[in-house]
Write a protein that holds these residues in place. Sequence first.
Motif, short mmCIF file in Angstrom:
data_model
loop_
_atom_site.label_atom_id
_atom_site.label_comp_id
_atom_site.label_asym_id
_atom_site.label_seq_id
_atom_site.Cartn_x
_atom_site.Cartn_y
_atom_site.Cartn_z
N ARG A 383 0.83 -1.21 0.00
CA ARG A 383 0.00 0.00 0.00
C ARG A 383 0.87 1.26 0.00
O ARG A 383 0.58 2.23 -0.71
N HIS A 384 1.94 1.25 0.81
CA HIS A 384 2.81 2.44 0.88
C HIS A 384 3.54 2.66 -0.44
O HIS A 384 3.62 3.78 -0.94
N ARG A 385 4.08 1.55 -0.97
CA ARG A 385 4.89 1.70 -2.19
C ARG A 385 4.01 2.18 -3.34
O ARG A 385 4.41 3.04 -4.11
N ASP A 386 2.78 1.64 -3.44
CA ASP A 386 1.86 2.08 -4.50
C ASP A 386 1.55 3.56 -4.36
O ASP A 386 1.58 4.31 -5.34
N ALA A 387 1.27 3.98 -3.12
CA ALA A 387 0.91 5.40 -2.91
C ALA A 387 2.09 6.30 -3.25
O ALA A 387 1.92 7.32 -3.92
#
Length: 446
Positions: A383-387
Motif C-alpha cells: 500500500r505504501h509503495r503504490d501510494a
Amino acid sequence: MPGYTDTIAAIATPPGRGGLGIIRVSGMQSMAIFKALTGSQPAPRVAKFVAFKSSDQKIIDKGIALYFKAPASYTGEDTMECQVHGSRVVLGMLLDEIISLGARLALPGEFTERAFLNNKIDLVQAEAVADLIDSNSKKAARSAMQSLVGTFSSSIQYLRDRVFNAKVLLEAALDFPEEDTTINTPPAKKEIQECVDFLNALLIKAEAGRVLDQNPMVVIVGRPNVGKSSLINNLSGVDAAIVSATPGTTRDLIKEKVLLSGYAVTLFDTAGIRETEDELERVGVDLAHKALARADIVLCVHDNTLGTDNMRGAVRDHVAPGAKIITVRNKIDLCGKNDFVNTENEVFISAKTGAGMDTLVGMICNNLDVDENEEDLIFSRQRHRDALRRINNDLQQALSDIDDGAGLEIQAESLRRCLLGFDELTGRTTSDDVLGAVFSQFCIGK
Ligand SMILES: Nc1nc2c(ncn2[C@@H]2O[C@H](COP(=O)(O)OP(=O)(O)OP(=O)(O)O)[C@@H](O)[C@H]2O)c(=O)[nH]1
Ligand SMILES: [Mg+2]
C-alpha cells in the motif's frame, strides 16, 4: 475526538499458559469497572496490587491494576489494565466479569483503531504496530519500530508540506491575474524538483524494506535422493520433511519459515524437477516449477558422490531473472576427503553431519537483497509503495505541465492530487475499506 460511548475489553496476552495474563479495557466505563472489580479508587498511572473480585465478592485472582486517564493512554480514552496469572480460566472469569460490568468484547485491532481515530497515531504508525507484533527478525522489528515512532510518517509530512508550499506558490499567482502569472513558477518548480528527489530516496528505502514485508523465498531443488529434505531439516532445525533412502519421497511442497543469522526467509523443499510418468509425482514437479518461478534464491542440490549433471541449466529455465542460484554439493561425508574449495556460486556440505552449513547460510544471507544499514530501510507495505509511486507520477506530471506552459490551474491540479495521495497514505482521508483491511489484520487485544 469521535467520543465512543461503548467500552471495549479483551485479553491482550496470547492463548495458553503463561506467568502473566493481561486484560485491557478502554472506554468511558474504565474507571467504574476498576472500582467495581478492585473495590478501590484508581490513581492514574499508579500500579496497584489488588484482589480482583466478582460481583458476589469472590476473589477471581490477585494482581496489578493500572488506570490511565484520557487522553494520556494508548487509545486516547480512559483505559485500565489487569495483570493476573496467565491462566485461561482466570482470564476468562475476569473478562466475563468485565463484560457483565458493561464492557463489550473488542474486535481485532480495535484498541489501535481507537488510537488512530483519536489522532494518537496515523495509519502508517498503526500498521507499524501490527508489523512489529508480526515481525520475525530483529531487522524487521527495528524498522517497524522506526515507523512506529514516526520516522516514516514525518518524512511523508515533510514532503506534504513542501508540495503544499509549491501549490500555494502557483495558486497565489492565480489570484493576481493582472500581474505576471509566471513570477512564482521558478520557485515552485524548484520546490517540486526537490520533492521528487526526496521522494525517490524515500522510495529506494521503501523498496529495500519490502523484503521485511514478504520473506524472501529460498527454494530447494535437485534430483531424487540428493538430500533436499535433509537440507531443509538441517536449516530449519525441525523435522519438516520426511527423509528416506527411497528416491521420490517428497512429492508435496514443504514450507518452513526460518531465521538465518537474524534474517527471516521462507524455505521450500520440493519434489525437484524431473521428467516423470507418475501422475502424483507430476503434480509435485509442477508445484516445484511454480515455486522456482517465485524464488529469490534457489539451492540446486547435487549428490557429490555422483557425477555432475545439468540441473543448473534446467533450473535457470524456470527462475525469474535476478534470482540467485547456488549449487550445493551434498554428502561430502561420503567422499573420503575434506579439501573442497567453495566458490561464489558453489558450496560443499553434508546435510547429515552439518559440515559446510555455516558457509551455506552465509551465502544465502549475502544474497538476500537487504541493505545492511537499518536506518536505510523502511518496513514498507505494498500500500505504501503504490501510494508513493502515484505521488511520484503526479509530481512528474506537475513538472511537465510547468515545462509545457500548461495553465496554472492544470499545474496546481497535479499537486492537489499529490496532497490527496499523502492524506490517503497517513489515513487522513482513507476509505473505510482500507481502514477495515488494515485493522482486521490485527490480533484481538491490540
Ligand atoms: N551420508 C549422507 N547421507 C545423506 C546426506 N544427506 C542426505 N542423506 C541421505 O540420503 C537419502 C535421501 O535423503 P533425502 O533428504 O530424503 O533426499 P531428497 O532429495 O529429499 O529425496 P527425495 O525427496 O526422495 O527426492 C537419505 O537416506 C538421507 O539420509 C548427507 O549429507 N550425507
Ligand atoms: Mg525429499
